[in-house]
Design a protein around this motif. Structure first.
Motif, PDB file in Angstrom:
ATOM      1  N   SER A 133      46.511  33.316  38.390  1.00 24.16           N
ATOM      2  CA  SER A 133      45.127  33.167  37.933  1.00 24.16           C
ATOM      3  C   SER A 133      44.256  32.412  38.939  1.00 24.16           C
ATOM      4  O   SER A 133      43.653  31.388  38.616  1.00 24.16           O
ATOM      5  N   PRO A 134      44.153  32.892  40.172  1.00 26.78           N
ATOM      6  CA  PRO A 134      43.365  32.148  41.164  1.00 26.78           C
ATOM      7  C   PRO A 134      41.854  32.369  41.044  1.00 26.78           C
ATOM      8  O   PRO A 134      41.069  31.576  41.565  1.00 26.78           O
ATOM      9  N   LEU A 135      41.440  33.442  40.337  1.00 21.63           N
ATOM     10  CA  LEU A 135      40.031  33.820  40.313  1.00 21.63           C
ATOM     11  C   LEU A 135      39.200  32.762  39.592  1.00 21.63           C
ATOM     12  O   LEU A 135      39.508  32.356  38.472  1.00 21.63           O
ATOM     13  N   GLN A 136      38.111  32.323  40.257  1.00 22.38           N
ATOM     14  CA  GLN A 136      37.229  31.299  39.706  1.00 22.38           C
ATOM     15  C   GLN A 136      35.831  31.827  39.387  1.00 22.38           C
ATOM     16  O   GLN A 136      35.185  31.309  38.474  1.00 22.38           O
ATOM     17  N   GLU A 137      35.356  32.826  40.145  1.00 25.30           N
ATOM     18  CA  GLU A 137      34.019  33.373  39.911  1.00 25.30           C
ATOM     19  C   GLU A 137      34.101  34.892  39.857  1.00 25.30           C
ATOM     20  O   GLU A 137      34.707  35.523  40.717  1.00 25.30           O
ATOM     21  N   LEU A 138      33.459  35.452  38.826  1.00 28.68           N
ATOM     22  CA  LEU A 138      33.446  36.902  38.637  1.00 28.68           C
ATOM     23  C   LEU A 138      32.023  37.349  38.344  1.00 28.68           C
ATOM     24  O   LEU A 138      31.409  36.904  37.376  1.00 28.68           O
ATOM     25  N   ASN A 139      31.499  38.222  39.202  1.00 31.04           N
ATOM     26  CA  ASN A 139      30.134  38.721  39.057  1.00 31.04           C
ATOM     27  C   ASN A 139      30.182  40.186  38.640  1.00 31.04           C
ATOM     28  O   ASN A 139      30.596  41.052  39.424  1.00 31.04           O
TER      29      ASN A 139
END
Length: 407
Positions: free
Chosen positions: A125-131
Motif C-alpha cells: 500500500s505505498p500509494l499516497q495520492e490518487l487523482n
C-alpha cells in the motif's frame, strides 16, 4: 589542450547517444532529474524499456485506451506516474502491482468505463495520492471505483481527488476503506445531498471540498454526518443555496458548527431579494420563515388555554364549597333523616330475618296468625282517633315489630 577539449566533447556526445539508446521511442529522458516524458506522441500503448533511473514518468496526450500488468513491469523505482488525457477506458487487474514504490498516480482527464476490483492493488500500500478528476465515464464506473477502493488495499492513501466527474450520488461507505485519508476533493460535481454513512470511517480527514456542486441546502442527516467529521476544514461555497424556510436549520448549523467553513463563499442564489447574501447571520425574518413563529404562538396559546381552564375549574370548586357551607344545616338534617330511614329499613329486614330463621315458629297455625293480626288491629285502635295527628316513629315501630303471640 585542443585534444582535451575534443575528448570532452566526444564524451558528452557518447553519453547523449547512450541516453538516447536507453530512452523509449517517442519519449524524452532526463537522467539528471530522473524523469521520462512521453507527451502527445500518439502512443497506443504504454512505452516499454523505461530507464531504471526514472522516478517520474509523464505519459499524457496519447491514445492509450487500456493499461494492464504488462504496461509497467520493469521500473520498480518509479514513485510518480502521470497518465492524464490518454483516453483510457479500462484498467485491468493488478495494473500497478510491480510499482512497489509508487506514491503518486494521476489518471485525470480520461474516460474510464471499466475498472477491475484490484486495479489499484499494490503490495505494501505505498500509494499516497490518487487523482481521478474528470476520469469517470458514467455511474457504472463509479460503482467499479467503489469496489476498487475497497479491494485495493489503499490504507496509506492520504489524498483523493474525484473532481469534475458529474457525480450525483456517493454510495454509503464508499470511503470507509481509506482510514488514513486526509484530503478529499469532490468539487465541480452534481451532488445534491449528503446522506447518513457517506463519510463513515474517515477519522483522519482534514479537508473536505464540496464546492461547485448543486446543493440547495443541507438537511438534518447531512448536518449530522458533517458533525461526525469534527473540526475539519469543509468547503461549501459556490453552491446554489435557496434561502427559504427550509434552509433555517443549515443556517443555525453554520452559526454554531466547530468546522472551519468558508462562510464568505456560502451565499444565497435565490430568491432574488437575497441573491449573493451570506447565509451565516441570516435571521428567521430574513428568509421569511414564519412557521416556527406560528408554532411558538400556538404553543403559547395552548399554555394560556390550560391556565384559563385551571382558573375556571378552581372558581367552580370554590363556588361549590361555598354553597355547601351555606347549606350545612340543611345538609346535616338531610343526612340524619337519611341515616334514620336507612336504620329503620335495616331493623325491619333484620327482624324478618330472625322470624324466618327460627325453627320454633315454623309450626304456627293459621289461627294464631289470625289472632296476631287481630292483636295488631286492636293496637292500632288504641292510637288517637284524631287522624290529623300522625303516629310517631316509636308507635310505627311497635306496630310493625309486634311480639309474637305465645302458643
Amino acid at each position: 589542450m585542443c585534444f582535451s577539449a575534443v575528448f570532452v566533447i566526444l564524451g558528452i556526445l557518447f553519453c547523449a547517444l547512450c541516453r538516447c539508446l536507453e530512452c523509449p521511442f517517442g519519449c524524452e529522458c532526463f537522467a539528471v532529474i530522473r524523469t521520462v516524458k512521453c507527451v502527445s506522441k500518439d502512443l497506443l500503448t504504454a512505452p516499454e524499456n523505461i530507464p531504471g533511473y526514472a522516478r517520474t514518468v509523464i505519459i499524457t496526450g496519447n491514445n492509450i485506451h487500456q493499461i494492464g500488468p504488462s504496461s509497467f513491469t520493469e521500473p520498480e523505482n518509479i514513485t510518480n506516474i502521470i497518465l492524464s488525457n490518454n483516453r483510457l477506458t479500462e484498467m485491468a487487474s493488478h495494473t500497478f502491482s510491480s510499482l512497489v514504490n509508487l506514491r503518486f498516480l494521476d489518471l485525470s482527464g480520461n474516460q474510464l468505463a471499466l475498472i477491475h476490483p484490484e486495479a489499484l492493488s499494490i503490495p505494501g500500500s505505498p500509494l499516497q495520492e490518487l487523482n481521478l478528476s474528470q476520469s469517470l465515464y458514467n455511474f457504472t464506473a463509479l460503482t467499479d471505483l467503489t469496489t476498487a477502493l475497497r479491494w485495493g488495499g489503499l490504507a496509506g492513501l492520504l489524498r483523493l481527488d474525484l473532481s469534475g466527474n458529474k457525480l450525483a450520488l456517493l454510495p454509503p461507505g464508499m470511503f470507509s476503506h481509506l482510514p488514513n485519508l486526509q484530503q478529499l476533493f469532490l468539487t465541480n460535481n452534481s451532488l445534491v445531498a449528503v446522506y447518513s454513512g457517506t463519510f463513515s470511517g474517515m477519522n483522519h480527514l482534514e479537508v473536505l471540498d464540496l464546492t461547485h456542486n448543486t446543493f440547495s441546502t443541507f438537511r438534518t442527516d447531512a448536518l449530522l454526518e458533517l458533525d461526525k467529521l469534527g473540526d475539519i476544514r469543509i468547503l461549501l461555497g459556490n453552491n446554489p443555496y435557496t434561502c427559504s424556510c427550509e434552509i433555517n436549520e443549515f443556517v443555525a448549523w453554520l452559526n454554531k458548527s466547530r468546522a472551519k467553513v468558508d462562510v464568505d463563499a456560502v451565499r444565497c442564489a435565490s430568491p432574488g431579494a437575497l441573491t449573493d447574501a451570506r447565509l451565516r447571520g441570516l435571521s428567521i425574518q430574513d428568509i421569511g420563515c414564519v412557521v416556527p413563529v406560528l408554532a411558538e404562538v400556538a404553543d403559547l396559546t395552548l399554555q394560556t388555554s390550560y391556565v384559563f381552564l385551571g382558573l375556571v375549574l378552581g372558581l367552580v370548586g370554590m363556588v361549590f364549597l361555598f354553597v355547601l357551607y351555606l347549606n350545612r344545616k340543611g345538609m346535616k338534617k338531610w343526612i340524619n333523616e337519611m341515616r334514620d330511614a336507612c336504620r329503620d329499613v335495616l331493623e325491619g329486614y333484620h327482624y324478618r330475618y330472625e322470624i324466618d330463621s327460627d325453627p320454633r315458629l315454623g309450626h304456627i297455625s293459621a289461627d294464631s296468625r289470625r289472632a296476631q293480626r287481630q292483636s295488631g288491629i286492636s293496637l292500632s285502635q288504641q292510637l288517637p282517633s284524631d287522624t290529623s295527628v300522625a303516629p310517631t316513629k316509636t308507635q310505627v315501630r311497635q306496630l310493625t315489630i309486634s311480639p309474637p303471640v305465645n302458643l
